[in-house]
Write a protein that holds these residues in place. Structure first.
Motif, mmCIF file in Angstrom:
data_model
loop_
_atom_site.group_PDB
_atom_site.id
_atom_site.type_symbol
_atom_site.label_atom_id
_atom_site.label_comp_id
_atom_site.label_asym_id
_atom_site.label_seq_id
_atom_site.Cartn_x
_atom_site.Cartn_y
_atom_site.Cartn_z
ATOM 1 N N HIS A 183 1.359 48.165 -19.309
ATOM 2 C CA HIS A 183 0.084 47.643 -18.822
ATOM 3 C C HIS A 183 0.030 46.126 -18.990
ATOM 4 N N PHE A 184 0.490 45.658 -20.144
ATOM 5 C CA PHE A 184 0.471 44.222 -20.426
ATOM 6 C C PHE A 184 1.338 43.452 -19.432
ATOM 7 N N LYS A 185 2.527 43.956 -19.167
ATOM 8 C CA LYS A 185 3.432 43.271 -18.236
ATOM 9 C C LYS A 185 2.814 43.177 -16.835
ATOM 10 N N GLU A 186 2.156 44.257 -16.396
ATOM 11 C CA GLU A 186 1.506 44.225 -15.087
ATOM 12 C C GLU A 186 0.368 43.212 -15.062
ATOM 13 N N GLN A 187 -0.390 43.148 -16.172
ATOM 14 C CA GLN A 187 -1.495 42.207 -16.237
ATOM 15 C C GLN A 187 -0.994 40.757 -16.238
ATOM 16 N N VAL A 188 0.101 40.500 -16.943
ATOM 17 C CA VAL A 188 0.674 39.153 -16.969
ATOM 18 C C VAL A 188 1.182 38.757 -15.584
ATOM 19 N N ALA A 189 1.795 39.702 -14.878
ATOM 20 C CA ALA A 189 2.276 39.415 -13.521
ATOM 21 C C ALA A 189 1.112 39.001 -12.621
ATOM 22 N N LEU A 190 -0.021 39.688 -12.745
ATOM 23 C CA LEU A 190 -1.208 39.324 -11.964
ATOM 24 C C LEU A 190 -1.719 37.936 -12.372
ATOM 25 N N ALA A 191 -1.684 37.672 -13.679
ATOM 26 C CA ALA A 191 -2.148 36.377 -14.171
ATOM 27 C C ALA A 191 -1.263 35.250 -13.643
ATOM 28 N N PHE A 192 0.052 35.471 -13.627
ATOM 29 C CA PHE A 192 0.978 34.473 -13.081
ATOM 30 C C PHE A 192 0.691 34.201 -11.605
#
Length: 406
Positions: A254-263
């Motif tokens: 979940h965290f990795k997906e959220q970071v990808a969106l943030a990037f």
């Protein structure tokens, strides 16, 4: 009889169904006295028999038509569920199909919220916005309309006259304004018997339902049950896939997906992303001294505190063991510094469990996109360097990544 004032002759015979129930009468009347012959009496009785057959045939045709509509509606709803259509579309179609088959009625479906013990309106496709606002949330209670009572009693509640029923006192004004006089509500249960919500049907006039009508509505209530339970199971599977079992925080995926969106958002808007790594100081001592049960309790309590510190400012996830990661969009250094101090203060407060006060501290490392790195792996690596710098500085501290962090 009133007829005797105007007619001198009267012959009546009941019109009866095959099961013996009377559905009307066939009468022969005259203004002058008349002695009906045996042949005429028999003719009237024969006509009554034919009328009975015609009426029953008409009813059978209507029943067959309704049965075909019912099968068609069921197939449509089940197909939508199987194809993964949105829960709002499926529930709206359940309501609309009932309204199409039973002229004049309007339907609602409410979902049960376990945490608040309330019912929340999630489908009312043919009702006004005012109605939806006033009946959007209903407590589960015997005096909260048909739906609140049905959920409370866990059984069907049939109110033939809303205006005269005390359980409708809070809501009858808006319901009567909408043009409804009667309401029947069914509790919706899962296959395990858990309450999922309610299915209500509103009538424009006072209504006492037949058993056949109740069974008809129960079939659509069952369809709502299938749709709601499927959605609940999907939500549960999604939660398990994206959250840590112990702390209920988002997990690595979940965290990795959220970071990808943030990037992506940062690159589109020339923004920034900040990443924090938190490591609990001397956490191993708790597991070694008291056991993993105590360690798990500390992790759960500290996860709760972290969530309260972050709220809607960013996202916190469990990275593994006693390590947590946080991500923020467009967070300034002063904000990150102040938040780090707040987190350090909250983490350092003792955790009480089974009469024991357990104490830990935390060391925090911070890295930023695009200043320090442009990939997640870089930001994680640099935040990790900064975190160890904070530990080297005496623990219970935080540090921003710099080229001197390693």
């Amino acid at each position: 009889m009133e007829l005797t004032k105007h007619f001198k002759s009267y012959l009546g015979t009941p019109i009866m169904k095959r099961d013996g129930s009377v559905i009307g009468t066939l009468c022969a009347i005259d203004a002058v006295p008349y002695d009906f012959s045996e042949k005429e009496i028999k003719m009237i009785q024969t006509m009554s028999y034919y009328l009975s057959n015609l009426i029953e045939l008409d009813e059978e045709i209507e029943q067959k038509k309704q049965a075909e509509e019912l099968v068609s509606a069921h197939n449509l709803i089940l197909t939508e569920i199987a194809q993964g259509q949105s829960i709002s579309r499926v529930l709206n179609d359940i309501c609309l199909k009932v309204e199409q088959i039973v002229k004049g009625v309007r339907c609602t479906i409410l979902k049960f919220n376990h945490s608040t013990n309330n019912l929340q309106l999630i489908s009312a496709p043919s009702l006004s916005n005012e109605f939806k606002d006033k009946l959007g949330v209903i407590p589960v209670d015997r005096n909260e309309g048909s739906c609140g009572a049905a959920a409370f009693n866990k059984e069907m509640v049939n109110v033939p006259n809303i205006n005269e029923n005390p359980m409708w006192v809070r809501y009858k004004e808006i319901v009567l304004k909408e043009g409804f006089q009667a309401c029947i509500s069914f509790p919706i249960f899962s296959s395990k018997g858990d309450l999922l919500g309610t299915f209500a049907i509103y009538y424009p006039k006072e209504k006492h339902l037949l058993d056949s009508e109740i069974k008809f509505f129960q079939q659509f209530s069952s369809l709502a049950s299938i749709a709601l339970e499927k959605k609940a199971n999907e939500d549960k599977i999604h939660f398990i896939a994206y959250h840590d079992e112990l702390t209920k925080l988002p997990n690595r995926l979940h965290f990795k997906e959220q970071v990808a969106l943030a990037f992506n958002q940062a690159m589109l808007n020339a923004g920034t992303v900040a990443l924090m790594i938190l490591d609990l100081d001397n956490f191993k001592t708790i597991n070694d001294s008291y056991g993993h049960l105590y360690g798990d309790e500390v992790l759960k309590e500290l996860s709760f505190r972290l969530s309260n510190c972050i709220l809607d400012k960013g996202m916190v996830a469990r990275w593994g063991g006693d390590e947590f990661v946080l991500v923020f969009n467009n967070a300034s250094d002063p904000f990150l510094e102040e938040l780090s101090k707040q987190i350090i203060e909250e983490i350092s407060k003792p955790v009480s469990f089974q009469g024991v006060e357990l104490c830990v501290t935390t060391s925090i490392g911070i890295s930023r996109f695009p200043t320090d790195g442009t990939t997640l792996s870089d930001l994680l690596k640099f935040a990790d360097y900064a975190m160890y710098q904070a530990k080297d500085n005496g623990k219970n501290n935080f540090a921003f990544y710099t080229s001197r962090s390693y």
